[in-house]
Design a protein around this motif. Structure first.
Motif, mmCIF file in Angstrom:
data_model
loop_
_atom_site.group_PDB
_atom_site.id
_atom_site.type_symbol
_atom_site.label_atom_id
_atom_site.label_comp_id
_atom_site.label_asym_id
_atom_site.label_seq_id
_atom_site.Cartn_x
_atom_site.Cartn_y
_atom_site.Cartn_z
ATOM 1 N N GLU A 66 0.818 -1.209 0.000
ATOM 2 C CA GLU A 66 0.000 0.000 0.000
ATOM 3 C C GLU A 66 0.855 1.263 0.000
ATOM 4 N N ASN A 67 1.941 1.236 0.735
ATOM 5 C CA ASN A 67 2.773 2.421 0.900
ATOM 6 C C ASN A 67 4.167 1.958 1.318
ATOM 7 N N GLN A 68 5.148 2.824 1.189
ATOM 8 C CA GLN A 68 6.500 2.502 1.627
ATOM 9 C C GLN A 68 7.195 3.746 2.148
ATOM 10 N N GLY A 69 8.250 3.508 2.931
ATOM 11 C CA GLY A 69 9.103 4.593 3.356
ATOM 12 C C GLY A 69 10.169 4.857 2.310
ATOM 13 N N ASP A 70 11.192 5.627 2.677
ATOM 14 C CA ASP A 70 12.197 6.001 1.687
ATOM 15 C C ASP A 70 13.451 5.139 1.731
ATOM 16 N N VAL A 71 13.480 4.115 2.579
ATOM 17 C CA VAL A 71 14.559 3.130 2.559
ATOM 18 C C VAL A 71 13.936 1.741 2.592
ATOM 19 N N ASN A 72 14.666 0.745 2.058
ATOM 20 C CA ASN A 72 14.047 -0.576 1.949
ATOM 21 C C ASN A 72 14.936 -1.780 2.266
ATOM 22 N N PRO A 73 16.039 -1.632 3.008
ATOM 23 C CA PRO A 73 16.810 -2.831 3.345
ATOM 24 C C PRO A 73 16.214 -3.638 4.491
ATOM 25 N N GLN A 74 15.253 -3.064 5.227
ATOM 26 C CA GLN A 74 14.763 -3.702 6.450
ATOM 27 C C GLN A 74 14.039 -5.017 6.163
ATOM 28 N N SER A 75 14.050 -5.897 7.155
ATOM 29 C CA SER A 75 13.203 -7.084 7.085
ATOM 30 C C SER A 75 11.768 -6.646 7.332
ATOM 31 N N LEU A 76 10.838 -7.415 6.790
ATOM 32 C CA LEU A 76 9.434 -7.083 6.966
ATOM 33 C C LEU A 76 9.046 -7.110 8.441
ATOM 34 N N ALA A 77 9.508 -8.123 9.176
ATOM 35 C CA ALA A 77 9.180 -8.212 10.602
ATOM 36 C C ALA A 77 9.733 -7.020 11.367
ATOM 37 N N GLY A 78 10.941 -6.576 11.015
ATOM 38 C CA GLY A 78 11.517 -5.419 11.688
ATOM 39 C C GLY A 78 10.738 -4.157 11.411
ATOM 40 N N ALA A 79 10.301 -3.987 10.160
ATOM 41 C CA ALA A 79 9.524 -2.799 9.801
ATOM 42 C C ALA A 79 8.192 -2.773 10.549
ATOM 43 N N ILE A 80 7.523 -3.936 10.605
ATOM 44 C CA ILE A 80 6.255 -4.016 11.332
ATOM 45 C C ILE A 80 6.465 -3.726 12.814
ATOM 46 N N SER A 81 7.457 -4.351 13.385
ATOM 47 C CA SER A 81 7.624 -4.326 14.844
ATOM 48 C C SER A 81 8.063 -2.986 15.399
ATOM 49 N N THR A 82 8.605 -2.104 14.555
ATOM 50 C CA THR A 82 9.038 -0.787 15.035
ATOM 51 C C THR A 82 8.136 0.336 14.542
ATOM 52 N N SER A 83 6.984 -0.010 13.954
ATOM 53 C CA SER A 83 6.007 0.976 13.481
ATOM 54 C C SER A 83 6.566 1.853 12.364
ATOM 55 N N THR A 84 7.270 1.224 11.447
ATOM 56 C CA THR A 84 7.812 1.932 10.292
ATOM 57 C C THR A 84 6.673 2.388 9.382
ATOM 58 N N HIS A 85 6.871 3.512 8.703
ATOM 59 C CA HIS A 85 5.794 4.140 7.930
ATOM 60 C C HIS A 85 6.355 4.839 6.707
ATOM 61 N N GLY A 86 5.462 5.252 5.821
ATOM 62 C CA GLY A 86 5.817 6.115 4.711
ATOM 63 C C GLY A 86 5.212 7.488 4.932
ATOM 64 N N THR A 87 4.621 8.048 3.893
ATOM 65 C CA THR A 87 3.946 9.331 4.052
ATOM 66 C C THR A 87 2.648 9.323 3.257
ATOM 67 N N GLY A 88 1.664 10.127 3.701
ATOM 68 C CA GLY A 88 0.361 10.212 3.052
ATOM 69 C C GLY A 88 -0.756 10.015 4.055
ATOM 70 N N LEU A 89 -1.653 10.995 4.144
ATOM 71 C CA LEU A 89 -2.728 10.923 5.138
ATOM 72 C C LEU A 89 -3.800 9.895 4.795
ATOM 73 N N GLY A 90 -3.725 9.311 3.614
ATOM 74 C CA GLY A 90 -4.662 8.250 3.272
ATOM 75 C C GLY A 90 -4.144 6.868 3.577
ATOM 76 N N PHE A 91 -2.975 6.792 4.219
ATOM 77 C CA PHE A 91 -2.324 5.497 4.405
ATOM 78 C C PHE A 91 -1.720 5.376 5.793
ATOM 79 N N THR A 92 -1.847 4.178 6.369
ATOM 80 C CA THR A 92 -1.238 3.906 7.670
ATOM 81 C C THR A 92 0.206 3.442 7.476
ATOM 82 N N GLY A 93 0.905 3.241 8.576
ATOM 83 C CA GLY A 93 2.199 2.584 8.521
ATOM 84 C C GLY A 93 2.029 1.118 8.181
ATOM 85 N N PHE A 94 3.142 0.396 8.066
ATOM 86 C CA PHE A 94 3.090 -1.028 7.698
ATOM 87 C C PHE A 94 2.171 -1.821 8.616
ATOM 88 N N ALA A 95 2.235 -1.560 9.915
ATOM 89 C CA ALA A 95 1.482 -2.386 10.868
ATOM 90 C C ALA A 95 -0.020 -2.310 10.642
#
Length: 466
Positions: free
Chosen positions: A125-154
């Motif tokens: 749905e959305n992404q941040g500006d870097v992408n080396p992270q593991s999916l579990a790490g991104a979820i578990s630390t509340s990683t996000h992108g930008t846009g008021l129509g979209f939530t973070g990964f979690a």
């Protein structure tokens, strides 16, 4: 899963690593600020192998942390006993095409997901500006992108597989153990080891990117409107300058023309993108910050020169190509999520403070936004949020700058990004998250010996360091 068409199997986007060893193993995070020396570092080749590692650590009274890219700026993934990398538990496990839900191995790197989803015509749905992270790490630390129509990964998680201290896996979703699932969507890895993650995806899309220079005061006067009027909006401000670089991204279906002036956006040549992102952005930035670190008094002039040569541009590319920018120049970072309406005033205060303190800050301030979600430990839980991030080059001391800026952000009700530098305590966090105590109670039930933790997570959740 429903009776809809489901594809099962495992597709990997990269060659997994494997191995383990005893004897102190050095670990450093991406910025080099965090160090650890676990006696065992393991890369299990399967969930069964992982189960044995977890059960053995529990039996020996050892603590275990899972690490992906090591991209967190806090010690959240660091451990002194056992550290585990899940790169081999990666790729697609199952696809429910009718509901656009995709189940991944938890170690899947964000950079590999576009190629994995391409055969199904899907995207994140959305992404941040870097992408080396593991999916579990991104979820578990509340990683996000930008846009008021979209939530973070979690906010897009629809299912989780969670391995407990006994090595057994429990399947979590809105239908299976919904209370545990709800709280586990952002967990900092302290509830157990996430082995699989199911995400809600969307049809693949392109982005029309508009990058424009604007006046600092002019932008802030209309910032909330700019953010609400765009699919994705962010801006960068180099301290000591009067202008900002704005980035507005508009979503369009592949092959569909943009409207108005966006119809002029051409497909971005990959070589041109490489030139801009790798040579112009990273190369020029490295020269600037290296010089600024050696001669701090030149930083304001360097920043003004750098900002003066930035040109407006518009282009089109697949969404993941536009969202992500390689980060070759290493830095340390602090980021806070503020109530959306509080962001503009906080930015003005930071600018005034930088000038009044006489600091020489070479790295830009980054400002993004996200929709409210219902994930209990998400930084955007219950409120639309404006994210303000500050950075310092790894060769520069960040302590005073981050400390003073953090005070400003906290006065405005900010919540710290779980994977970025901050000094919040249990008492602070309890006041920021309505369900904080519910999470602590769940942790006590699922991991009564707190094996899935370290001294840093203990300090966040009110536990005495073991």
């Amino acid at each position: 899963m429903s009776a809809a068409k489901i594809v099962r199997g495992r597709q990997t986007g990269r060659a997994p690593t494997r191995g383990s060893g005893r004897g102190r193993q050095p670990f450093r995070n991406w910025s080099g600020h965090v160090h650890a020396h676990p006696h065992t570092y393991s890369s299990p080749a399967s969930a069964d192998e992982l189960s044995g590692i977890v059960a053995s650590a529990a039996a020996e009274g050892e603590r275990l942390r899972v690490v992906g890219a090591g991209h967190s700026f806090t010690p959240v993934a660091a451990g002194n006993d056992v550290m585990v990398n899940l790169d081999a538990l990666s790729g697609i496990v199952a696809v429910d095409e009718s509901r656009r839900r995709v189940r991944f191995g938890a170690g899947t790197r964000l950079r590999d997901i576009p190629a994995l989803l391409e055969p199904f015509g899907l995207a994140l749905e959305n992404q941040g500006d870097v992408n080396p992270q593991s999916l579990a790490g991104a979820i578990s630390t509340s990683t996000h992108g930008t846009g008021l129509g979209f939530t973070g990964f979690a906010g897009t998680v629809t299912g989780l597989s969670l391995m407990g201290p006994d090595g057994r896996v429990r399947e979590l979703s809105a239908d299976a153990e919904p209370e545990t699932f709800d709280l586990a969507r952002v967990s900092l890895g302290v509830l157990g080891v996430i082995t699989e993650i199911e995400l809600r995806c969307v049809p693949a899309f392109d982005l029309i990117a508009e990058e424009k220079v604007a006046g600092f005061d002019e932008l802030l006067d209309g910032l909330e409107e700019r953010m609400r009027g765009a699919d994705h909006f962010e801006f960068y401000w180099f301290p000591h300058t009067e202008t900002v670089l704005t980035k507005t991204n508009t979503r369009v279906a592949p092959g569909m023309a943009g409207t108005g002036n966006l119809a002029e956006a051409g497909v971005r040549n990959r070589w041109a993108t490489l030139l801009d992102k790798e040579i112009v952005e990273n190369g020029a930035l490295r020269l600037a910050v290296e010089l600024g670190a050696k001669v701090p008094g030149m930083v304001p002039s360097i920043n003004r020169i750098a900002q003066s040569v930035v040109a407006d541009r518009m282009y089109r590319a697949p969404g993941y190509d536009v969202f992500v920018t390689p980060r070759r120049v290493r830095f340390n970072e602090m980021e806070y999520a503020l109530p959306f309406a509080a962001g503009t005033e906080a930015i003005r205060e930071i600018r005034e403070t930088i000038e009044s303190k006489g600091w020489q800050i070479s790295f830009p301030l980054e400002v993004r936004c996200a929709a409210a979600d219902d994930v209990p430990l998400s930084t955007a839980t219950g409120r639309e949020s404006m994210y303000i991030a500050v950075h310092r080059f790894i060769k520069e001391d960040f302590a005073e700058y981050f400390r003073v800026v953090e005070q400003i952000l906290c006065r405005h009700g900010g919540r710290p990004h779980w994977g970025k530098i901050h000094t919040r305590t249990t008492a602070d966090l309890r006041g920021l998250y309505p369900r904080f105590d519910d999470f602590c109670e769940l942790r006590a039930r699922l991991d009564p010996q707190t094996m899935f933790g370290n001294r840093f997570t203990d300090s966040l959740f009110g536990l005495d360091a073991r």
